[in-house]
Design a protein around this motif. Structure first.
Motif, short mmCIF file in Angstrom:
data_model
loop_
_atom_site.label_atom_id
_atom_site.label_comp_id
_atom_site.label_asym_id
_atom_site.label_seq_id
_atom_site.Cartn_x
_atom_site.Cartn_y
_atom_site.Cartn_z
N LEU A 1 0.84 -1.20 0.00
CA LEU A 1 0.00 0.00 0.00
C LEU A 1 0.88 1.25 0.00
CD1 LEU A 1 -2.85 1.21 0.11
CD2 LEU A 1 -2.72 1.05 2.61
N GLN A 2 1.89 1.25 0.81
CA GLN A 2 2.81 2.39 0.86
C GLN A 2 3.52 2.55 -0.48
OE1 GLN A 2 5.93 2.15 3.79
NE2 GLN A 2 6.25 4.35 3.74
N ARG A 3 3.96 1.45 -1.08
CA ARG A 3 4.62 1.52 -2.38
C ARG A 3 3.69 2.12 -3.43
NH1 ARG A 3 4.40 -0.23 -7.01
NH2 ARG A 3 2.78 -1.73 -6.61
N LEU A 4 2.44 1.68 -3.42
CA LEU A 4 1.46 2.18 -4.37
C LEU A 4 1.20 3.67 -4.17
CD1 LEU A 4 -0.73 1.69 -6.57
CD2 LEU A 4 -2.30 1.16 -4.69
N LEU A 5 0.96 4.07 -2.93
CA LEU A 5 0.61 5.47 -2.66
C LEU A 5 1.79 6.41 -2.79
CD1 LEU A 5 -1.92 5.05 0.29
CD2 LEU A 5 -2.40 5.36 -2.15
N ASN A 6 3.00 5.89 -2.69
CA ASN A 6 4.20 6.72 -2.85
C ASN A 6 4.28 7.34 -4.24
OD1 ASN A 6 5.60 7.05 -0.51
ND2 ASN A 6 7.08 5.44 -0.91
N GLU A 7 3.58 6.76 -5.19
CA GLU A 7 3.62 7.25 -6.57
C GLU A 7 2.76 8.51 -6.77
OE1 GLU A 7 2.40 4.06 -9.13
OE2 GLU A 7 3.81 2.65 -8.22
N PHE A 8 1.96 8.87 -5.76
CA PHE A 8 1.00 9.95 -5.91
C PHE A 8 1.33 11.16 -5.04
CE2 PHE A 8 -1.36 6.00 -6.75
CZ PHE A 8 -1.75 6.25 -8.06
N HIS A 9 0.84 12.31 -5.43
CA HIS A 9 0.93 13.54 -4.67
C HIS A 9 0.01 13.42 -3.46
CE1 HIS A 9 0.15 17.82 -3.81
NE2 HIS A 9 1.37 18.00 -4.28
N TYR A 10 0.36 14.09 -2.36
CA TYR A 10 -0.44 13.96 -1.14
C TYR A 10 -1.90 14.36 -1.35
CZ TYR A 10 0.17 19.00 -0.47
OH TYR A 10 0.15 20.36 -0.63
N ALA A 11 -2.17 15.32 -2.21
CA ALA A 11 -3.56 15.72 -2.49
C ALA A 11 -4.31 14.60 -3.22
CB ALA A 11 -3.60 17.00 -3.30
N ASP A 12 -3.61 13.89 -4.09
CA ASP A 12 -4.21 12.75 -4.79
C ASP A 12 -4.49 11.61 -3.82
OD1 ASP A 12 -3.94 14.22 -7.13
OD2 ASP A 12 -2.02 13.28 -7.65
N ILE A 13 -3.58 11.39 -2.87
CA ILE A 13 -3.79 10.36 -1.85
C ILE A 13 -5.02 10.69 -1.02
CG2 ILE A 13 -2.83 9.28 0.22
CD1 ILE A 13 -0.04 9.71 -1.08
N ALA A 14 -5.19 11.95 -0.68
CA ALA A 14 -6.37 12.37 0.09
C ALA A 14 -7.64 12.08 -0.70
CB ALA A 14 -6.28 13.86 0.43
N GLU A 15 -7.61 12.33 -2.00
CA GLU A 15 -8.77 12.05 -2.85
C GLU A 15 -9.06 10.55 -2.91
OE1 GLU A 15 -10.34 12.88 -7.41
OE2 GLU A 15 -8.54 13.91 -6.70
N ILE A 16 -8.01 9.76 -3.02
CA ILE A 16 -8.17 8.30 -3.03
C ILE A 16 -8.81 7.83 -1.72
CG2 ILE A 16 -6.94 6.08 -2.98
CD1 ILE A 16 -4.79 7.48 -4.80
N LEU A 17 -8.26 8.28 -0.60
CA LEU A 17 -8.77 7.84 0.70
C LEU A 17 -10.18 8.32 0.95
CD1 LEU A 17 -5.57 8.22 2.90
CD2 LEU A 17 -6.53 6.15 1.88
N ASP A 18 -10.53 9.45 0.37
CA ASP A 18 -11.90 9.96 0.50
C ASP A 18 -12.90 9.03 -0.18
OD1 ASP A 18 -13.72 12.02 1.39
OD2 ASP A 18 -13.89 12.63 -0.72
N GLU A 19 -12.47 8.35 -1.23
CA GLU A 19 -13.35 7.45 -1.99
C GLU A 19 -13.35 6.01 -1.47
OE1 GLU A 19 -15.50 8.26 -4.46
OE2 GLU A 19 -14.95 10.34 -4.02
N VAL A 20 -12.32 5.65 -0.71
CA VAL A 20 -12.17 4.28 -0.23
C VAL A 20 -13.18 4.00 0.88
CG1 VAL A 20 -10.62 2.72 1.03
CG2 VAL A 20 -9.76 4.07 -0.88
N ASN A 21 -13.81 2.83 0.81
CA ASN A 21 -14.74 2.41 1.84
C ASN A 21 -13.93 1.75 2.96
OD1 ASN A 21 -16.76 1.43 3.44
ND2 ASN A 21 -17.65 0.09 1.91
#
Length: 54
Positions: free
Chosen positions: A32-52
Motif C-alpha cells: 500500500l505504501q509503495r502504491l501510494l508513494n507514486e501519488f501527490h499527497y492531495a491525490d492520496i487524500a482524494e483516493i482515501l476519501d473514496e475508499v470504503n
C-alpha cells in the motif's frame, strides 16, 4: 524529477480504489505504501476519501 513527470494528470479510477481497498483488507502495508508513494499527497487524500474503510 523531470518536467514530463510533473505534468502527469492524476486519474482516480474504480480499479485504483479497489486495489487500495484490497490492500487495506489484507493489511499489506508495504505494498500500500509503495502504491501510494507514486501519488501527490492531495491525490492520496482524494483516493482515501473514496475508499470504503468500513
Amino acid at each position: 524529477m523531470s518536467e514530463e513527470n510533473e505534468n502527469i494528470q492524476f486519474e482516480l479510477t474504480d480499479e485504483l480504489i479497489k486495489q487500495v481497498e484490497d490492500l487495506i483488507a489484507i493489511q499489506d502495508d508495504k505494498e500500500l505504501q509503495r502504491l501510494l508513494n507514486e501519488f501527490h499527497y492531495a491525490d492520496i487524500a482524494e483516493i482515501l476519501d473514496e475508499v470504503n474503510l468500513e
